[in-house]
Design a protein around this motif. Structure first.
Motif, PDB file in Angstrom:
ATOM      1  N   GLU A   1       0.831  -1.212   0.000  1.00  0.00           N
ATOM      2  CA  GLU A   1       0.000   0.000   0.000  1.00  0.00           C
ATOM      3  C   GLU A   1       0.863   1.259   0.000  1.00  0.00           C
ATOM      4  O   GLU A   1       0.566   2.235  -0.691  1.00  0.00           O
ATOM      5  CB  GLU A   1      -0.924  -0.004   1.217  1.00  0.00           C
ATOM      6  CG  GLU A   1      -2.051  -1.022   1.132  1.00  0.00           C
ATOM      7  CD  GLU A   1      -3.020  -0.895   2.284  1.00  0.00           C
ATOM      8  OE1 GLU A   1      -2.921   0.092   3.059  1.00  0.00           O
ATOM      9  OE2 GLU A   1      -3.889  -1.775   2.424  1.00  0.00           O
TER      10      GLU A   1
ATOM     11  N   GLN B   1      -2.192   2.141  -3.387  1.00  0.00           N
ATOM     12  CA  GLN B   1      -3.480   1.462  -3.512  1.00  0.00           C
ATOM     13  C   GLN B   1      -3.699   0.546  -2.311  1.00  0.00           C
ATOM     14  O   GLN B   1      -2.790  -0.196  -1.925  1.00  0.00           O
ATOM     15  CB  GLN B   1      -3.525   0.591  -4.779  1.00  0.00           C
ATOM     16  CG  GLN B   1      -3.458   1.356  -6.084  1.00  0.00           C
ATOM     17  CD  GLN B   1      -3.470   0.404  -7.264  1.00  0.00           C
ATOM     18  OE1 GLN B   1      -2.884  -0.672  -7.217  1.00  0.00           O
ATOM     19  NE2 GLN B   1      -4.144   0.789  -8.331  1.00  0.00           N
ATOM     20  N   ASP B   2      -4.917   0.586  -1.742  1.00  0.00           N
ATOM     21  CA  ASP B   2      -5.219  -0.402  -0.721  1.00  0.00           C
ATOM     22  C   ASP B   2      -5.609  -1.713  -1.403  1.00  0.00           C
ATOM     23  O   ASP B   2      -5.675  -1.796  -2.633  1.00  0.00           O
ATOM     24  CB  ASP B   2      -6.311   0.092   0.233  1.00  0.00           C
ATOM     25  CG  ASP B   2      -7.648   0.356  -0.459  1.00  0.00           C
ATOM     26  OD1 ASP B   2      -7.900  -0.225  -1.539  1.00  0.00           O
ATOM     27  OD2 ASP B   2      -8.440   1.141   0.090  1.00  0.00           O
ATOM     28  N   ASN B   3      -5.868  -2.744  -0.598  1.00  0.00           N
ATOM     29  CA  ASN B   3      -6.118  -4.068  -1.154  1.00  0.00           C
ATOM     30  C   ASN B   3      -7.342  -4.084  -2.060  1.00  0.00           C
ATOM     31  O   ASN B   3      -7.327  -4.706  -3.137  1.00  0.00           O
ATOM     32  CB  ASN B   3      -6.287  -5.083  -0.021  1.00  0.00           C
ATOM     33  CG  ASN B   3      -6.348  -6.505  -0.514  1.00  0.00           C
ATOM     34  OD1 ASN B   3      -7.425  -7.072  -0.673  1.00  0.00           O
ATOM     35  ND2 ASN B   3      -5.193  -7.105  -0.774  1.00  0.00           N
ATOM     36  N   HIS B   4      -8.402  -3.387  -1.669  1.00  0.00           N
ATOM     37  CA  HIS B   4      -9.619  -3.347  -2.488  1.00  0.00           C
ATOM     38  C   HIS B   4      -9.339  -2.682  -3.835  1.00  0.00           C
ATOM     39  O   HIS B   4      -9.785  -3.169  -4.891  1.00  0.00           O
ATOM     40  CB  HIS B   4     -10.730  -2.613  -1.747  1.00  0.00           C
ATOM     41  CG  HIS B   4     -11.994  -2.460  -2.534  1.00  0.00           C
ATOM     42  ND1 HIS B   4     -12.859  -3.508  -2.759  1.00  0.00           N
ATOM     43  CD2 HIS B   4     -12.522  -1.375  -3.175  1.00  0.00           C
ATOM     44  CE1 HIS B   4     -13.880  -3.095  -3.496  1.00  0.00           C
ATOM     45  NE2 HIS B   4     -13.700  -1.806  -3.741  1.00  0.00           N
ATOM     46  N   GLU B   5      -8.603  -1.570  -3.803  1.00  0.00           N
ATOM     47  CA  GLU B   5      -8.283  -0.873  -5.060  1.00  0.00           C
ATOM     48  C   GLU B   5      -7.417  -1.735  -5.962  1.00  0.00           C
ATOM     49  O   GLU B   5      -7.581  -1.731  -7.193  1.00  0.00           O
ATOM     50  CB  GLU B   5      -7.578   0.453  -4.736  1.00  0.00           C
ATOM     51  CG  GLU B   5      -8.482   1.474  -4.070  1.00  0.00           C
ATOM     52  CD  GLU B   5      -7.708   2.652  -3.516  1.00  0.00           C
ATOM     53  OE1 GLU B   5      -8.293   3.745  -3.403  1.00  0.00           O
ATOM     54  OE2 GLU B   5      -6.504   2.484  -3.194  1.00  0.00           O
TER      55      GLU B   5
ATOM     56  N   TRP C   1      -7.365  -5.063  -6.139  1.00  0.00           N
ATOM     57  CA  TRP C   1      -8.203  -6.080  -6.762  1.00  0.00           C
ATOM     58  C   TRP C   1      -9.083  -5.486  -7.855  1.00  0.00           C
ATOM     59  O   TRP C   1      -9.354  -6.124  -8.876  1.00  0.00           O
ATOM     60  CB  TRP C   1      -9.076  -6.774  -5.706  1.00  0.00           C
ATOM     61  CG  TRP C   1      -8.367  -7.869  -4.985  1.00  0.00           C
ATOM     62  CD1 TRP C   1      -7.907  -7.854  -3.710  1.00  0.00           C
ATOM     63  CD2 TRP C   1      -8.015  -9.159  -5.519  1.00  0.00           C
ATOM     64  NE1 TRP C   1      -7.286  -9.041  -3.397  1.00  0.00           N
ATOM     65  CE2 TRP C   1      -7.334  -9.868  -4.481  1.00  0.00           C
ATOM     66  CE3 TRP C   1      -8.195  -9.779  -6.746  1.00  0.00           C
ATOM     67  CZ2 TRP C   1      -6.855 -11.159  -4.659  1.00  0.00           C
ATOM     68  CZ3 TRP C   1      -7.721 -11.077  -6.924  1.00  0.00           C
ATOM     69  CH2 TRP C   1      -7.053 -11.749  -5.889  1.00  0.00           C
ATOM     70  N   THR C   2      -9.528  -4.237  -7.655  1.00  0.00           N
ATOM     71  CA  THR C   2     -10.362  -3.588  -8.663  1.00  0.00           C
ATOM     72  C   THR C   2      -9.619  -3.439  -9.982  1.00  0.00           C
ATOM     73  O   THR C   2     -10.183  -3.638 -11.065  1.00  0.00           O
ATOM     74  CB  THR C   2     -10.831  -2.212  -8.160  1.00  0.00           C
ATOM     75  OG1 THR C   2     -11.603  -2.392  -6.965  1.00  0.00           O
ATOM     76  CG2 THR C   2     -11.681  -1.512  -9.201  1.00  0.00           C
TER      77      THR C   2
ATOM     78  N   GLY D   1     -15.584 -12.381  -4.927  1.00  0.00           N
ATOM     79  CA  GLY D   1     -16.085 -11.177  -4.279  1.00  0.00           C
ATOM     80  C   GLY D   1     -15.895 -11.166  -2.776  1.00  0.00           C
ATOM     81  O   GLY D   1     -16.073 -10.135  -2.125  1.00  0.00           O
ATOM     82  N   GLN D   2     -15.539 -12.301  -2.194  1.00  0.00           N
ATOM     83  CA  GLN D   2     -15.290 -12.348  -0.758  1.00  0.00           C
ATOM     84  C   GLN D   2     -13.804 -12.118  -0.514  1.00  0.00           C
ATOM     85  O   GLN D   2     -12.981 -12.968  -0.842  1.00  0.00           O
ATOM     86  CB  GLN D   2     -15.715 -13.705  -0.182  1.00  0.00           C
ATOM     87  CG  GLN D   2     -17.186 -14.010  -0.356  1.00  0.00           C
ATOM     88  CD  GLN D   2     -17.565 -15.349   0.253  1.00  0.00           C
ATOM     89  OE1 GLN D   2     -16.984 -15.757   1.253  1.00  0.00           O
ATOM     90  NE2 GLN D   2     -18.536 -16.023  -0.347  1.00  0.00           N
ATOM     91  N   THR D   3     -13.457 -10.973   0.001  1.00  0.00           N
ATOM     92  CA  THR D   3     -12.055 -10.632   0.239  1.00  0.00           C
ATOM     93  C   THR D   3     -11.722 -10.804   1.721  1.00  0.00           C
ATOM     94  O   THR D   3     -12.591 -10.682   2.589  1.00  0.00           O
ATOM     95  CB  THR D   3     -11.753  -9.187  -0.183  1.00  0.00           C
ATOM     96  OG1 THR D   3     -12.607  -8.295   0.549  1.00  0.00           O
ATOM     97  CG2 THR D   3     -12.005  -9.004  -1.681  1.00  0.00           C
TER      98      THR D   3
ATOM     99  N   GLU E   1     -10.290  -9.332   4.770  1.00  0.00           N
ATOM    100  CA  GLU E   1      -9.947  -8.011   5.291  1.00  0.00           C
ATOM    101  C   GLU E   1      -9.651  -8.027   6.787  1.00  0.00           C
ATOM    102  O   GLU E   1      -8.898  -7.196   7.274  1.00  0.00           O
ATOM    103  CB  GLU E   1     -11.085  -7.022   4.994  1.00  0.00           C
ATOM    104  CG  GLU E   1     -11.314  -6.795   3.494  1.00  0.00           C
ATOM    105  CD  GLU E   1     -12.421  -5.813   3.217  1.00  0.00           C
ATOM    106  OE1 GLU E   1     -13.108  -5.421   4.183  1.00  0.00           O
ATOM    107  OE2 GLU E   1     -12.609  -5.441   2.049  1.00  0.00           O
TER     108      GLU E   1
END
Length: 307
Positions: free
Chosen positions: A235, A240-244, A246-247, A270-272, A274
């Motif tokens: 990060e 970028q954080d983890n969600h970003e 993966w996006t 879709g299940q990450t 966190e």
């Protein structure tokens, strides 16, 4: 007090760097060259170059040897407000590591933060390796284990695991300095192992198995903490954080999961992950459940234990 030879050698090479005789990217004398030209021991030459690396003046590159490092933008030197001590150096190093990662900690950076010359640090800390040991000791002193601890082997193992986990979460760089095969031999780290072995001492298990348990459990905690540390570093480096992250891979992920080759992965799409604290609790519970079953089997075979 006469300075040791390795500091004189480091000062001579530093002078060549500061005067421009050695420029960024130029190779500095190798340890073998220093030994040959100055007639000193290999250990002296090695320590001299280590001083320059600690100061951030040189870096070692595969295939190129040790070269002059391209300098960072000059840091504003702060006026010292207190006497320089080992504790102040360690506290400052910990603050830098917590904020920017262990790679940001150099003797030159610490000197700038403390408002002193880099060489003055060596009167208190022998070098980067010694500083890392002091950092480990300081963190473990922040997270002491109680004596005698809660009753029962399981409660004790849960406690020591959570104490170590808190230390890792508070200082994400700590897993880099903890080794299971070449452990840091300092009293604070040894106390954690001793405490764990004491918790296992009365169990009906062979000594070798108790030792494996005392090594496996902290390895489990450290492994999860290392994953958290890697994510923190990623990060910081990518923004970028983890969600970003993966996006950005969305199209590639959909293509792979839509291929039919990975049906079980597609089912959890879709299940990450966190909540790493929850993952630690899951892993710890399952591990200790397995150990409890092992103890029940040992007890039924003629041993005895208490929860």
């Amino acid at each position: 007090m006469t300075e040791p030879p390795y500091l004189h050698i480091a000062a001579a090479i530093r002078h060549r760097i500061e005067t421009g005789a050695l420029r960024p990217g130029d190779r500095v004398p190798s340890t073998r060259q220093v030994v040959r030209d100055l007639g000193v021991a290999m250990a002296t030459a090695t320590r001299a170059l280590a001083v320059l690396r600690d100061e951030g003046l040189v870096v070692t590159r595969p295939g190129s040897g040790t070269v002059v490092r391209t300098p960072d933008p000059p840091a504003r030197r702060r006026a010292p407000v207190q006497e320089l001590t080992t504790d102040r150096i360690v506290t400052t190093a910990m603050a830098v590591a917590d904020a920017e990662g262990l790679e940001a900690v150099s003797m030159r950076r610490l000197a700038a933060e403390l408002g002193v010359g880099p060489m003055s640090l060596y009167r208190h800390v022998a070098g980067r390796d010694a500083l890392e040991v002091l950092l480990v000791r300081a963190v473990l002193r922040e997270h002491p284990l109680p004596e005698p601890g809660p009753p029962g082997w399981r409660a004790k193992l849960e406690l020591v695991s959570r104490v170590q986990w808190r230390a890792y979460r508070t200082h994400p760089w700590l897993p880099e300095l903890i080794s299971m095969t070449r452990p840091v031999l300092v009293p604070e780290a040894m106390a954690h192992t001793e405490w764990t072995l004491q918790a296992l001492a009365g169990l009906p298990l062979p000594q070798a198995e108790r030792l494996r348990e005392a090594l496996t459990l902290p390895a489990l905690v450290r492994g999860l903490a290392a994953s958290v540390a890697a994510e923190t570093r990623a990060e910081r480096e990518t923004g970028q954080d983890n969600h970003e992250w993966w996006t950005t891979l969305g199209g590639e992920v959909r293509a792979l999961l839509g291929s039919g080759r990975f049906p079980h992965l597609a089912a959890v799409q879709g299940q990450t992950l966190e909540d790493m604290d929850a993952l630690l609790e899951h892993a710890l519970t399952r591990h200790l459940d397995g150990l409890e079953m092992r103890l029940r089997a040992a007890t039924s075979a003629g041993g005895s234990t208490s929860r």
